[in-house]
Design a protein around this motif. Sequence first.
Motif, PDB file in Angstrom:
ATOM      1  N   HIS A  64       0.815  -1.217   0.000  1.00  0.00           N
ATOM      2  CA  HIS A  64       0.000   0.000   0.000  1.00  0.00           C
ATOM      3  C   HIS A  64       0.853   1.273   0.000  1.00  0.00           C
ATOM      4  N   ASP A  65       2.110   1.131  -0.412  1.00  0.00           N
ATOM      5  CA  ASP A  65       3.023   2.271  -0.553  1.00  0.00           C
ATOM      6  C   ASP A  65       3.108   3.151   0.698  1.00  0.00           C
ATOM      7  N   GLN A  66       3.132   2.524   1.842  1.00  0.00           N
ATOM      8  CA  GLN A  66       3.337   3.260   3.090  1.00  0.00           C
ATOM      9  C   GLN A  66       4.732   2.899   3.599  1.00  0.00           C
ATOM     10  N   GLU A  67       5.722   3.542   2.999  1.00  0.00           N
ATOM     11  CA  GLU A  67       7.123   3.187   3.209  1.00  0.00           C
ATOM     12  C   GLU A  67       7.572   3.298   4.661  1.00  0.00           C
ATOM     13  N   ALA A  68       7.136   4.325   5.360  1.00  0.00           N
ATOM     14  CA  ALA A  68       7.586   4.516   6.743  1.00  0.00           C
ATOM     15  C   ALA A  68       7.101   3.382   7.644  1.00  0.00           C
ATOM     16  N   LEU A  69       5.832   3.010   7.520  1.00  0.00           N
ATOM     17  CA  LEU A  69       5.314   1.902   8.338  1.00  0.00           C
ATOM     18  C   LEU A  69       5.936   0.579   7.915  1.00  0.00           C
ATOM     19  N   CYS A  70       6.112   0.370   6.628  1.00  0.00           N
ATOM     20  CA  CYS A  70       6.762  -0.848   6.147  1.00  0.00           C
ATOM     21  C   CYS A  70       8.168  -0.953   6.731  1.00  0.00           C
ATOM     22  N   ALA A  71       8.919   0.129   6.684  1.00  0.00           N
ATOM     23  CA  ALA A  71      10.281   0.133   7.221  1.00  0.00           C
ATOM     24  C   ALA A  71      10.286  -0.118   8.725  1.00  0.00           C
ATOM     25  N   HIS A  72       9.326   0.475   9.445  1.00  0.00           N
ATOM     26  CA  HIS A  72       9.251   0.284  10.889  1.00  0.00           C
ATOM     27  C   HIS A  72       8.981  -1.184  11.233  1.00  0.00           C
ATOM     28  N   PHE A  73       7.988  -1.785  10.588  1.00  0.00           N
ATOM     29  CA  PHE A  73       7.651  -3.182  10.863  1.00  0.00           C
ATOM     30  C   PHE A  73       8.783  -4.118  10.458  1.00  0.00           C
ATOM     31  N   THR A  74       9.451  -3.816   9.355  1.00  0.00           N
ATOM     32  CA  THR A  74      10.574  -4.636   8.903  1.00  0.00           C
ATOM     33  C   THR A  74      11.726  -4.565   9.902  1.00  0.00           C
ATOM     34  N   LEU A  75      12.028  -3.369  10.390  1.00  0.00           N
ATOM     35  CA  LEU A  75      13.077  -3.208  11.398  1.00  0.00           C
ATOM     36  C   LEU A  75      12.745  -3.994  12.654  1.00  0.00           C
ATOM     37  N   ARG A  76      11.518  -3.855  13.157  1.00  0.00           N
ATOM     38  CA  ARG A  76      11.121  -4.578  14.376  1.00  0.00           C
ATOM     39  C   ARG A  76      11.183  -6.090  14.157  1.00  0.00           C
ATOM     40  N   TRP A  77      10.806  -6.558  12.961  1.00  0.00           N
ATOM     41  CA  TRP A  77      10.867  -7.988  12.656  1.00  0.00           C
ATOM     42  C   TRP A  77      12.320  -8.465  12.680  1.00  0.00           C
ATOM     43  N   ARG A  78      13.224  -7.700  12.076  1.00  0.00           N
ATOM     44  CA  ARG A  78      14.642  -8.084  12.066  1.00  0.00           C
ATOM     45  C   ARG A  78      15.216  -8.125  13.479  1.00  0.00           C
ATOM     46  N   GLN A  79      14.852  -7.145  14.298  1.00  0.00           N
ATOM     47  CA  GLN A  79      15.322  -7.132  15.681  1.00  0.00           C
ATOM     48  C   GLN A  79      14.826  -8.370  16.425  1.00  0.00           C
ATOM     49  N   LEU A  80      13.575  -8.723  16.208  1.00  0.00           N
ATOM     50  CA  LEU A  80      13.008  -9.884  16.881  1.00  0.00           C
ATOM     51  C   LEU A  80      13.654 -11.180  16.376  1.00  0.00           C
ATOM     52  N   MET A  81      13.922 -11.275  15.086  1.00  0.00           N
ATOM     53  CA  MET A  81      14.565 -12.482  14.543  1.00  0.00           C
ATOM     54  C   MET A  81      15.995 -12.622  15.062  1.00  0.00           C
ATOM     55  N   ASP A  82      16.705 -11.515  15.216  1.00  0.00           N
ATOM     56  CA  ASP A  82      18.052 -11.567  15.800  1.00  0.00           C
ATOM     57  C   ASP A  82      17.987 -12.114  17.218  1.00  0.00           C
ATOM     58  N   PHE A  83      17.005 -11.653  17.968  1.00  0.00           N
ATOM     59  CA  PHE A  83      16.808 -12.141  19.339  1.00  0.00           C
ATOM     60  C   PHE A  83      16.411 -13.620  19.326  1.00  0.00           C
ATOM     61  N   ALA A  84      15.509 -14.001  18.420  1.00  0.00           N
ATOM     62  CA  ALA A  84      15.018 -15.385  18.352  1.00  0.00           C
ATOM     63  C   ALA A  84      16.141 -16.374  18.051  1.00  0.00           C
ATOM     64  N   GLU A  85      17.148 -15.945  17.297  1.00  0.00           N
ATOM     65  CA  GLU A  85      18.271 -16.838  16.976  1.00  0.00           C
ATOM     66  C   GLU A  85      19.003 -17.322  18.222  1.00  0.00           C
ATOM     67  N   THR A  86      18.963 -16.552  19.287  1.00  0.00           N
ATOM     68  CA  THR A  86      19.665 -16.916  20.524  1.00  0.00           C
ATOM     69  C   THR A  86      18.738 -17.548  21.558  1.00  0.00           C
ATOM     70  N   HIS A  87      17.470 -17.706  21.211  1.00  0.00           N
ATOM     71  CA  HIS A  87      16.480 -18.247  22.156  1.00  0.00           C
ATOM     72  C   HIS A  87      16.681 -19.753  22.306  1.00  0.00           C
ATOM     73  N   PRO A  88      16.486 -20.304  23.510  1.00  0.00           N
ATOM     74  CA  PRO A  88      16.624 -21.752  23.701  1.00  0.00           C
ATOM     75  C   PRO A  88      15.677 -22.579  22.813  1.00  0.00           C
ATOM     76  N   GLU A  89      14.565 -21.982  22.387  1.00  0.00           N
ATOM     77  CA  GLU A  89      13.617 -22.698  21.528  1.00  0.00           C
ATOM     78  C   GLU A  89      13.680 -22.201  20.080  1.00  0.00           C
ATOM     79  N   ALA A  90      14.852 -21.749  19.667  1.00  0.00           N
ATOM     80  CA  ALA A  90      15.025 -21.168  18.334  1.00  0.00           C
ATOM     81  C   ALA A  90      14.561 -22.109  17.221  1.00  0.00           C
ATOM     82  N   ALA A  91      14.891 -23.386  17.312  1.00  0.00           N
ATOM     83  CA  ALA A  91      14.512 -24.324  16.257  1.00  0.00           C
ATOM     84  C   ALA A  91      12.988 -24.386  16.091  1.00  0.00           C
TER      85      ALA A  91
END
Length: 143
Positions: A109-136
Amino acid sequence: MQTTTVRPDAFEVSPAERPCFLPRLFSTDYLRAEISAYVYAGKYLTDYSGGEWAFMRLAGTGGYMVPPAGTWCFENPDNGAVAVVSADAAGIIITALVLNHRSHLYARHDQEALCAHFTLRWRQLMDFAETHPEAAAIFRALD
């Protein structure tokens, strides 16, 4: 502000911080994103019927929502994933689904700022998830 440390890089948000947490996590779309989390929990967590969620803040920035304590069976018929996970892992999975789906919505829907915000938060969460004991199990559920 008093917070509870779950891991050295994740902290439970205090009651005083709760009103600010979702707008920081989901930006101006926080009401719809929060509702999406509850809808996804109803769809993917067996026997989910509501309850009070905890909010977890990551050490750098970002965070995730956590359903009521206990163990949850996550089932996704779309990718065949079935896993019994902790509430913490279930919260990471559900929040990641919300972040991912909403980033795609705003990209279409061409809302670049919100897309970028959600993408950033997703990447931060995935970085954290990689170190989680239940990562698999987390990554299998999101596959």
